[in-house]
Motif scaffolding. Structure first.
Motif, mmCIF file in Angstrom:
data_model
loop_
_atom_site.group_PDB
_atom_site.id
_atom_site.type_symbol
_atom_site.label_atom_id
_atom_site.label_comp_id
_atom_site.label_asym_id
_atom_site.label_seq_id
_atom_site.Cartn_x
_atom_site.Cartn_y
_atom_site.Cartn_z
ATOM 1 N N SER A 1 0.813 -1.218 0.000
ATOM 2 C CA SER A 1 0.000 0.000 0.000
ATOM 3 C C SER A 1 0.843 1.263 0.000
ATOM 4 O O SER A 1 0.600 2.189 -0.773
ATOM 5 N N PHE A 2 1.837 1.303 0.874
ATOM 6 C CA PHE A 2 2.511 2.575 1.145
ATOM 7 C C PHE A 2 3.981 2.635 0.729
ATOM 8 O O PHE A 2 4.551 3.708 0.635
ATOM 9 N N PHE A 3 4.602 1.496 0.463
ATOM 10 C CA PHE A 3 6.051 1.523 0.220
ATOM 11 C C PHE A 3 6.485 0.862 -1.082
ATOM 12 O O PHE A 3 7.654 0.896 -1.423
ATOM 13 N N HIS A 4 5.535 0.266 -1.812
ATOM 14 C CA HIS A 4 5.915 -0.468 -3.021
ATOM 15 C C HIS A 4 5.240 0.153 -4.233
ATOM 16 O O HIS A 4 4.015 0.097 -4.350
ATOM 17 N N PRO A 5 6.004 0.766 -5.148
ATOM 18 C CA PRO A 5 5.393 1.358 -6.341
ATOM 19 C C PRO A 5 4.830 0.276 -7.256
ATOM 20 O O PRO A 5 5.319 -0.849 -7.282
ATOM 21 N N SER A 6 3.782 0.642 -7.988
ATOM 22 C CA SER A 6 3.171 -0.319 -8.906
ATOM 23 C C SER A 6 4.123 -0.624 -10.047
ATOM 24 O O SER A 6 4.621 0.279 -10.717
#
Length: 466
Positions: free
Chosen positions: A210-215
């Motif tokens: 959700s908050f730390f992994h770019p798509s």
């Protein structure tokens, strides 16, 4: 009856049939029938024994309370849907959220009010996220993964006011009673929560995504213009025809949670326990059922005050309650199966024939086996009902921590509910988001397997320490 190898035959029937049919109930019924015919090996006697075990299960005082709890809970949710509570929450939240961070934050914060059941989570959160998909730089599959990681994995860790609590405590209770244990089932459930390692791990994976992994996907993250389906069409609970009344969701939830906590404390306090001890020593099932019934009656009055018709409220209550009839039937068969295998000497057989398994491997093997079963049958509840008696018996036979192995059984069912393409969770969220069920299931299998692998390591480590 003394220990006999015949006691394992019902389980050897249940699991293959459940996997082959991809349905839990046929396997459980076949297993119960097999056990009954082993006890009464005549054409009529076996069927009469089958009826006897099911009836005995349903007339047990605690079991009846669980049935009342489940039906009333589903009925309350049915009224909340029909009076526009869910739609109102979705509409108001969607108006105020404009960024990815806000959308993801509300996904997690909203668990405070929508942790009743996975489907309840999906129909309150997924339409909001779907409405904002243009503004959220995530693939639809990643979005589904994040939402689903806050459904069953989170709900199984919450000890009050969920559709899961009554069932989870029930399978512990019947399993403990079968081995002659004197443990308090709700207390065991509370103690097992920190050991549901899969649920905890997959939640952490969801937070990371959700908050730390770019798509990192080629899948389009935006749905343009006419290609974007109106989110009002994704589920009947948010239909355009329903009114917009968020308080019809919030008020019943606040009442049921507040009353459950108060009545649990009150029951323990009347027995002379201190504040914190009161929650552990209270008759929690009684408190939950009474709190829920009071909430149902207060909610009906609240809805009538808004000019909803009594006949409409009753119909929505019955429709909602009937949605869980399949679960109630499942429960009655699970209770009967546990009793018949106990009468066949299952506990004694396990105690006499599992001492060759090293203690350190019992819990991780229990989790791995349960995860495999739950993946192929797609049901957390079915997995818990089938395997909890085995887990408790193995715990006592191998001198393994009972909360640890109970946590492992619950974790194994959580794996199937999350990862299996057959699970209700997978199919519901794929339908709402317009995803291919198999593509979505394949997408989330890798992180689910990573979380399961971490869980096996943790169970092995805890087996050394406990």
């Amino acid at each position: 009856m003394e220990a006999s190898w015949l006691s394992i035959i019902p389980f050897l029937v249940v699991i293959p049939i459940a996997i082959f049919t991809k349905e839990v109930l046929p396997g459980l019924i076949a297993g119960l029938l097999m056990g009954c015919y082993l006890l009464s090996p005549t054409l009529l006697g076996g069927m009469q024994t089958f009826l006897l075990y099911v009836v005995q299960a349903l007339i047990d005082e605690n079991n009846i309370k669980i049935v009342v709890f489940l039906y009333s809970f589903a009925g309350l949710v049915g009224m909340i849907k029909a009076t526009g509570g869910i739609k109102g929450f979705v509409e108001k939240a969607a108006e105020k959220i404009t960024t990815k961070k806000q959308a993801l934050t509300i996904t997690y914060i909203s668990t405070i009010g929508t942790f009743i059941a996975p489907t309840f989570r999906f129909v309150t959160i997924t339409p909001i996220m779907k409405a904002l998909l243009k503004k959220v730089p995530m693939s639809t599959k990643e979005l589904g993964f994040v939402i689903e990681s806050t459904a069953t994995p989170l709900i199984v860790l919450i000890p009050v006011a969920t559709a899961f609590v009554g069932y989870m405590v029930s399978v512990i209770q019947i399993s403990v009673e079968n081995v002659g244990g004197q443990f308090e089932p709700y207390s065991l459930f509370i103690q097992s929560i920190p050991f549901n390692f899969f649920a905890i791990t997959i939640i952490l994976v969801g937070i990371y995504l959700s908050f730390f992994h770019p798509s990192h996907t080629d899948e389009p993250t935006m749905i343009d213009g006419e290609d974007q389906e109106d989110w009002h069409d994704c589920h009947p609970a948010v239909s355009k025809d329903l009114p917009i009344k968020p308080w019809n969701l919030l008020v019943p939830i606040v009442i049921v949670i507040g009353l459950t906590l108060f009545l649990t404390w009150w029951d323990g306090a009347l027995q002379g326990y201190s504040f914190f001890e009161a929650f552990i020593n209270a008759n929690v099932l009684q408190a939950m059922v009474v709190a829920l019934l009071i909430t149902v009656f207060l909610s009906i009055a609240f809805f009538l005050f808004q000019k909803f018709t009594l006949s409409g409220l009753i119909n929505s209550f019955i429709t909602g309650g009937n949605d869980l009839m399949s679960v109630i039937v499942l429960l009655s068969v699970v209770w009967g199966l546990s009793s018949v295998t106990d009468d066949l000497g299952f506990t004694g057989f396990v105690t006499a024939h599992t001492n060759w398994i090293p203690t350190m491997f019992i819990t991780p093997l229990m989790f791995a086996f349960g995860a495999l079963v739950s993946y192929f049958i797609g049901s957390a509840w079915g997995t818990w009902g089938i395997l909890m008696p085995l887990g408790v018996s193995l715990s006592l036979a191998g001198d393994v921590s009972l909360p640890l192995i109970i946590g492992a059984v619950f974790a194994s069912g959580s794996f199937g509910a999350f990862a299996s393409p057959l699970s209700d969770d997978t199919n519901t969220i794929a339908k709402i988001l317009g995803l291919s069920v198999m593509d979505y299931a394949r997408f989330k299998l890798k992180p689910a397997l990573i979380a399961a692998g971490i869980s096996v390591v943790l169970y092995t480590g805890m087996s050394f320490l406990m």
